[in-house]
Design a protein around this motif. Structure first.
Motif, PDB file in Angstrom:
ATOM      1  N   MET A 180       0.821  -1.206   0.000  1.00 32.71           N
ATOM      2  CA  MET A 180       0.000   0.000   0.000  1.00 32.71           C
ATOM      3  C   MET A 180       0.869   1.278   0.000  1.00 32.71           C
ATOM      4  N   ASP A 181       2.218   1.125  -0.205  1.00 35.11           N
ATOM      5  CA  ASP A 181       3.105   2.296  -0.204  1.00 35.11           C
ATOM      6  C   ASP A 181       2.903   3.159  -1.445  1.00 35.11           C
ATOM      7  N   MET A 182       3.069   4.462  -1.265  1.00 30.81           N
ATOM      8  CA  MET A 182       2.944   5.379  -2.402  1.00 30.81           C
ATOM      9  C   MET A 182       4.102   6.364  -2.344  1.00 30.81           C
ATOM     10  N   ASN A 183       4.633   6.688  -3.495  1.00 28.94           N
ATOM     11  CA  ASN A 183       5.655   7.737  -3.508  1.00 28.94           C
ATOM     12  C   ASN A 183       5.008   9.093  -3.297  1.00 28.94           C
ATOM     13  N   LEU A 184       5.792  10.020  -2.775  1.00 30.06           N
ATOM     14  CA  LEU A 184       5.244  11.319  -2.414  1.00 30.06           C
ATOM     15  C   LEU A 184       6.308  12.378  -2.581  1.00 30.06           C
ATOM     16  N   ASN A 185       5.896  13.538  -3.028  1.00 31.61           N
ATOM     17  CA  ASN A 185       6.800  14.683  -3.150  1.00 31.61           C
ATOM     18  C   ASN A 185       5.997  15.934  -2.861  1.00 31.61           C
ATOM     19  N   LYS A 186       6.230  16.545  -1.734  1.00 34.27           N
ATOM     20  CA  LYS A 186       5.300  17.575  -1.287  1.00 34.27           C
ATOM     21  C   LYS A 186       5.970  18.493  -0.270  1.00 34.27           C
ATOM     22  N   LYS A 187       5.417  19.731  -0.156  1.00 35.63           N
ATOM     23  CA  LYS A 187       5.962  20.675   0.826  1.00 35.63           C
ATOM     24  C   LYS A 187       5.215  20.572   2.151  1.00 35.63           C
ATOM     25  N   TYR A 188       5.984  20.603   3.217  1.00 33.53           N
ATOM     26  CA  TYR A 188       5.421  20.570   4.573  1.00 33.53           C
ATOM     27  C   TYR A 188       6.131  21.596   5.444  1.00 33.53           C
ATOM     28  N   MET A 189       5.502  21.930   6.583  1.00 35.56           N
ATOM     29  CA  MET A 189       6.225  22.638   7.640  1.00 35.56           C
ATOM     30  C   MET A 189       6.502  21.634   8.768  1.00 35.56           C
ATOM     31  N   ILE A 190       7.690  21.759   9.364  1.00 33.20           N
ATOM     32  CA  ILE A 190       8.043  20.885  10.495  1.00 33.20           C
ATOM     33  C   ILE A 190       7.434  21.452  11.780  1.00 33.20           C
ATOM     34  N   MET A 191       6.530  20.683  12.384  1.00 32.54           N
ATOM     35  CA  MET A 191       5.886  21.135  13.627  1.00 32.54           C
ATOM     36  C   MET A 191       6.658  20.700  14.863  1.00 32.54           C
ATOM     37  N   GLU A 192       7.116  19.458  14.849  1.00 32.90           N
ATOM     38  CA  GLU A 192       7.916  18.926  15.947  1.00 32.90           C
ATOM     39  C   GLU A 192       9.058  18.149  15.334  1.00 32.90           C
ATOM     40  N   ILE A 193      10.194  18.152  16.016  1.00 37.62           N
ATOM     41  CA  ILE A 193      11.319  17.362  15.526  1.00 37.62           C
ATOM     42  C   ILE A 193      12.081  16.769  16.699  1.00 37.62           C
ATOM     43  N   ALA A 194      12.477  15.492  16.556  1.00 37.61           N
ATOM     44  CA  ALA A 194      13.297  14.840  17.574  1.00 37.61           C
ATOM     45  C   ALA A 194      14.407  14.091  16.866  1.00 37.61           C
ATOM     46  N   LYS A 195      15.606  14.241  17.379  1.00 40.78           N
ATOM     47  CA  LYS A 195      16.789  13.634  16.747  1.00 40.78           C
ATOM     48  C   LYS A 195      17.342  12.537  17.645  1.00 40.78           C
ATOM     49  N   SER A 196      17.599  11.359  17.089  1.00 42.05           N
ATOM     50  CA  SER A 196      18.094  10.233  17.883  1.00 42.05           C
ATOM     51  C   SER A 196      19.085   9.426  17.079  1.00 42.05           C
ATOM     52  N   ASN A 197      19.559   8.396  17.736  1.00 45.40           N
ATOM     53  CA  ASN A 197      20.424   7.450  17.050  1.00 45.40           C
ATOM     54  C   ASN A 197      19.809   6.060  17.173  1.00 45.40           C
ATOM     55  N   THR A 198      19.934   5.278  16.129  1.00 45.54           N
ATOM     56  CA  THR A 198      19.504   3.879  16.239  1.00 45.54           C
ATOM     57  C   THR A 198      20.517   3.137  17.097  1.00 45.54           C
ATOM     58  N   LYS A 199      20.147   1.926  17.447  1.00 46.52           N
ATOM     59  CA  LYS A 199      21.001   1.060  18.262  1.00 46.52           C
ATOM     60  C   LYS A 199      22.414   0.960  17.692  1.00 46.52           C
ATOM     61  N   ASP A 200      22.495   0.907  16.363  1.00 45.35           N
ATOM     62  CA  ASP A 200      23.820   0.794  15.725  1.00 45.35           C
ATOM     63  C   ASP A 200      24.349   2.166  15.316  1.00 45.35           C
ATOM     64  N   ASN A 201      23.875   3.196  16.085  1.00 47.37           N
ATOM     65  CA  ASN A 201      24.478   4.525  15.997  1.00 47.37           C
ATOM     66  C   ASN A 201      24.350   5.239  14.678  1.00 47.37           C
TER      67      ASN A 201
END
Lengths: 311, 311, 311, 311, 311, 311
Positions: A1-22
């Motif tokens: 059910m995946d669809m490609n997308l190309n669109k403009k958005y505004m970022i409302m919230e952002i969180a930055k992390s690292n996966t287990k393998d950094n």
């Protein structure tokens, strides 16, 4: 059910992390121009050409995935758009801000009579930075009048109610209008629409009551012989308009104008909140809203129309 | 400095005791026709020809004694006057109740349009017992509109505000008017002016919110096909008009009309309270009132007049 | 791990939305006859032959999907069952309602002595609509006695405690029993079991205290010479039984019977709540319950048995 | 109107000051054996042969003066009586404390079954100092059971209710009885009847909850193998019996016995308070009490007798 | 027992009335240079040569009358003294204000290091009007440090604690010192010692938090490049130092310095309050104070001295 | 994206359930030695060789699955490790507990002077069970000093502040130190680090205030002639150190030492909480923390460095 997308958005919230393998990844809440929110996730986010921040407008390419009726974007890449595009991504009222502002100014000017209050309003009108923000600002991050121009709409409404009530109760119309005009003016520095209705540092540290008083004081300082008593009485209206200490007012209303201002401000905010909830929860055709956590109740849109007795 | 005295009073408070040597005496708080209060004491009160009660109008003979700038009457004897004289001893508003009532009725009738609300108002108007009390009753024992006709004056004011606000906010005018008309109607059974603004048994046991709902329900029962939803929505306005549970409302306002009614009722009561305090504390020429224990603040009558800019 | 499924459920919650590409879908919370809840989702819900509502009993066909130990049904189709099947889907107490009702009636009748209270109870007993609901209704949507017949069970318990306490404290037994019988009677109109223990409009607008008083007043009206003082005192018990304004009682208890009623009602509700939590959290063999958000505490089932001193 | 007087009183309150010209004087509140209070004033109090203290029984000679219906004693001299006379000057219940204590002990012993709780009660019974105080102590300085033996009367009542409720709700009877017996036991050290129902230092610093737990712990320490869980569960009942943190309980009730104890204790205290107010305000023949500042309400003694339906 | 009297007092409270026969009289509360209060009454007060006001120093001639151990002056006449005498009639601390101020300044200057905070303090030091008031002002009308110089003493104490705590917790010392120096500076405009520690109009309308922020902003405006963030962070400390909204702070403390300032300010005020109560109630030799209505408790001065272990 | 995994964890939370087809499964929250949490799920958990409990250290084998940026372990099997390994899985402070404890002891001993307080501290020092726990215990489950040794670190800090403040305010240093040393000592029995910082039964039933008083009383009992007043005053400090009833203190602070202890304890806890939040939310380089639900605010780390005025 995946669809490609190309669109403009505004970022409302952002969180930055690292996966287990950094490997760095980011999770974002995005909003499109119609106000629809969607979550996004981007792995290996170090490949981005800019450091994404809350409030940025971004051109996103990725695929939409669904789970359990909710959708998220798996972001392949995104680029940053110019800052002025941000205005397209914020909730809007159903009016033109410039036109409403002109109405507001002409309403105020046709009703004011006292020369000091007139001078005060003139200072405000000439403060380019403030009036520009004033036209755009919402009245709150959420709760009531939470859309572009909401502060203007709410202020104009309270000013009209101030004129009605000063006539009704025979109080000093121009002082009450001054209180109405400036009661929330500090919000122009408390909120920052360039970041998606977020609070500023001074907004969180000091708040719009004190920021508004500071602004009014700066205007008064420019007016010859502006009476100290006027200034204190107007500052008092701004400081006390939340009505109670526990709602953030350092003083309770102690003048007739202050007690009236408190009531018409609160009523106008509540009526707007009720109406907004009916729209948000789609209760315009009657019935009960969802439970609202801030109001601690469900709301009822009874939808009763007046039946003409001749009918 | 003693003076003989012979004058009619109403008994506001009465306490009966015995002296150390077992002679009965009574202490009373009396009020004259000008609303001036004075304390009285009568020894050997068993010689009275009647059993004095709160609310009685009495013809007092005695001597005035003073101490420390305060006066009291040493009562030699008193006799009881007919009950109808009591109306002369209660604080009065600055209006004629019958005339104001006629204004109120004609205002309501010229604004109502919905046939059910019209029928409801007709039931009220035809309820002789209720309308007679309604014209005389104060809106509260003290606090706000605490004088003959105060309930009528306050109700009429809230009804006018209801019309103003239903036009302003585009809500159901007739329902809001119904809420305004009946929000305090239970007070006709909560207070008893024949006893000097005291509370009745049912007033203390049930209170005016529930007494008002009971009355409205009795009117609805007489109207063919009065819609249940109308009845519930009006009952809700009465039940919720104090705004918060801790102020005695068993439900918080959940409809647009209920939230507006709460605000205009509260505002009208507060404005009247402020003005009454300015008069009572003689602050009409400007300045600060005494500390008010119910409002938990001093009030400020700034006395600023608008300065015409052409001046 | 998907499995086909074909089973009857009641709809507890329902939300209707559209997917990004504007196909209608619904999300539901379903409950089976054993009281087990499961979430469901149905895409292209416009193909349904009926408009699904909260409280509907539906025959569902679909597949079970699991994620992270939680399951949901992907619904292919569902059809609506007759309304009378809804009674099978609600939590039940461990008693037969009709039998318990008969016990309750006979207990009340063998203890009542006052002719007015007897007449009042007779009116209740003859009110088919009310007694039918009274036998089935839970005492609350959740919290305490939240199962079919819970209101009856709780009321009967409070009535027995009323008899015990009126003997113990020498107060008016029949009045206290009347207060106990009718304190929660308004719940027959506050809740609607045909919708899965949801609140009615009048329940949300007025609440069971006022609905109960309205009902009692309607019974009194049918009894010759029913004394007004009786009526006010019973209404007072109903109005004040929550004990404090902030718990929704518009008056605090002011009579001996009212203060006792408040305590036995609250105790009975709390004991039932504690026992229900021990069962729900499976703490019958001793130990601590989960943190309960309404009670703001964990509960402890110490499981200490009395040790016989002869042992 | 002055009269000479020579009579024994207990000193309830005492304040020592100097007149403007530096002569020492004292003002006292005195109580006679009938519980009647009177104010006294003594000039040149340095001529007294002892240093008068709160709680002293004194033989007073002086003259009675009246003003405004109130009396005070102008004290000429007074002498101190032996401490044991103080017991004659305190309010008394309408029972014999020794007889009631015996009843209480025999009731407890005939109902206890658990060997540890039995042992605990034995320790209490053998604690001469505690039981002596326990028989005399009021349950509070004022509010409820505020008379000699009030603590015993209230405790015995709560114990009987504990037996009733443990049977009714099927909880651990002996634990609930232990909670009932010891819930207020710390009051034997919190109050000091030798000083006219005043608080002790430890009463004001620590309070009866913690003093009671300390006492129970000292008893447990003397019993072989007294189970720690028993001790904690009993301590918990004592600590939590005020029900809420803001009422001075450091923990909320978390066991079935603790929640029941809280309710029966509170109900018993409230019923006693209501009855005491009706007596104090002389409302035994029906009607409304004065406004009570602690209860924040007036109380209503409706005086309705049950009307036999055969009448 | 009447005595003639001729003495200077300050008027603390004044009320003007008319007797029943319409002769003007005034009642006053007077304070002498030793801080002893006495009530006065003057009949036919229209014969005075000036209009007496709160805060006036007056030379009073009259007679002292006593009743019930209290005294009052029956005033025959009084004349108004020059305003500068008022300083002799206010409670004083046990220090010389000028000397303490010099100590304070030199302490601050020897500890400050940051150039902007140094500049800020310089502006304060050069503000003649403010520093003059600052040396004399009490820290509160009553409650804590309620004597001439109390604001200075309290501020100096909080500044010393700020230095201690910034070293202890490694926070920004100069910012915390700035918060300490200015946290109560608005009191120089909130109180008016020329009127006997009364509040000013702006004190009652706006309060010392906002007046202090206004003052600090005016200093910042005079300093080149004073960083906005510094200004906001200092304003935040002033605005939040009461700790909670219900204590009048429009914001809660959100920085390390703000939370520390709140605690050291509150501790210093409470310790001073405790010590003042011990002195006022004469509990310096040990024992319990009277019940304090603001603190809602009695205080205990245990008077335990450390026992040297070698003793 | 699955990966095999074999690693030791401590079980923080555990819930046991059955799948729809009645196969037992468990869900766990696990923590590794670095304090990183991860969720785990194990189906067919009946095949485990032990009954897993909160606090167990387990050697887990399974595969890591990811969804939406979060990871969980699908557990294949796990075995239980010896209990002593649990200490490796708890958050740690940045200090050596034994070394800090020695510092603490030597600081206390070099400052104490009073022989009774010295004896009291000696009893504590010799109580092996208590000191062992005292060195390891956190000061709270979360909130402040929530790591191994946190109780020791916080206690030592409050003791140092006690010495500073007793010198500053001239109060009884040794009593204040005793209050500081023992104010939280009951936490050694309130929390159980063998279960991952969970509360004990007595901790939940009685709480650390009462457990601490019980412990201090047991020490006092061992000291010859330990003065009752000392004991009450120390107990009072422990009982009142939360400052207000609603925060769990059964008494408000009534002595100078108690009010100081309350403030330094609260300040030390808050400063540690602020600093911990800055670390947890990674705000060490300046900026705003996330909204903290317990503090009901965001915190600001302004990051302003003092600018040397010579720069």
């Amino acid at each position: 059910m995946d669809m490609n997308l190309n669109k403009k958005y505004m970022i409302m919230e952002i969180a930055k992390s690292n996966t287990k393998d950094n490997r760095p990844f980011i999770k974002v809440v995005l909003i499109d121009k119609d106000g629809v929110q969607i979550q996004g996730i981007m792995f290996d986010s170090n490949k981005l050409k800019f450091d994404p921040q809350k409030g940025d407008v971004v051109d996103v390419s990725g695929t939409i995935q669904s789970y359990n009726g909710q959708f998220q974007i798996k972001i392949n890449n995104m680029s940053k758009m110019p800052e002025e595009e941000s205005k397209d991504f914020l909730p809007k009222g159903d009016f033109d801000e410039n036109q409403l502002y002109d109405e507001f100014v002409s309403f105020v000017e046709s009703n004011l009579q006292d020369r000091f209050i007139k001078a005060l309003f003139r200072e405000f009108k000439n403060d380019q930075d403030v009036t520009t923000k004033f036209k755009k600002m919402p009245a709150a991050k959420n709760v009531h009048h939470a859309y572009i121009g909401g502060l203007l709409e709410h202020t104009y409404s309270v000013v009209r109610l101030a004129v009605i009530m000063s006539n009704y109760y025979k109080v000093n119309r121009d002082l009450l209008m001054a209180g109405a005009i400036f009661h929330d003016i500090g919000k122009v520095y408390e909120l920052d629409i360039s970041k998606g209705f977020d609070y500023t540092d001074s907004g969180k540290l000091i708040g719009h009551l004190l920021l508004g008083i500071e602004l009014v004081n700066s205007y008064c300082a420019k007016i010859d012989n502006f009476p100290e008593l006027y200034r204190h009485v107007i500052n008092h209206m701004i400081a006390s308009h939340h009505g109670l200490l526990e709602y953030g007012s350092p003083k309770k209303p102690k003048t007739l104008e202050a007690i009236i201002l408190h009531h018409i401000d609160d009523m106008d905010a509540k009526v707007n909140t009720f109406k907004s909830i009916f729209i948000k929860d789609n209760i315009t055709a009657g019935g009960w809203s969802n439970y609202d956590r801030l109001l601690e109740r469900q709301l009822f849109n009874h939808n009763i129309m007046m039946e003409d007795s001749d009918a």
